[in-house]
Motif scaffolding. Sequence first.
Motif: not given
Length: 85
Positions: A38-58
């Motif tokens: 299951x290749x998705x299992x290699x993407x499911x760790x707690x820290x594996x999708x860091x985002x932000x911390x800023x948002x630029x509005x559309x």
Amino acid sequence: MIGKGGRHIEAGQWREHVFGYMNCNDVSARDFQIAVSQWTMGKNFDTFAPMGPWIVTAHEVPDPHNLDISLTSTANECSTRIHAN
């Protein structure tokens, strides 16, 4: 970042559903992906999708398909690229 939900959105109406944009790092543990079927299992760790911390509005981004993107780590610029469709 999705602002308004939707389904079966017409191609010309996608902007109505976008609140804004932010960086997201799609991290994978290749060693884990190779070891399991299951290749998705290699993407499911707690820290594996860091985002932000800023948002630029559309409304601040006239053409999201033509942005300068860069990454800075410990005050050193690691990479820069221009993404254009």
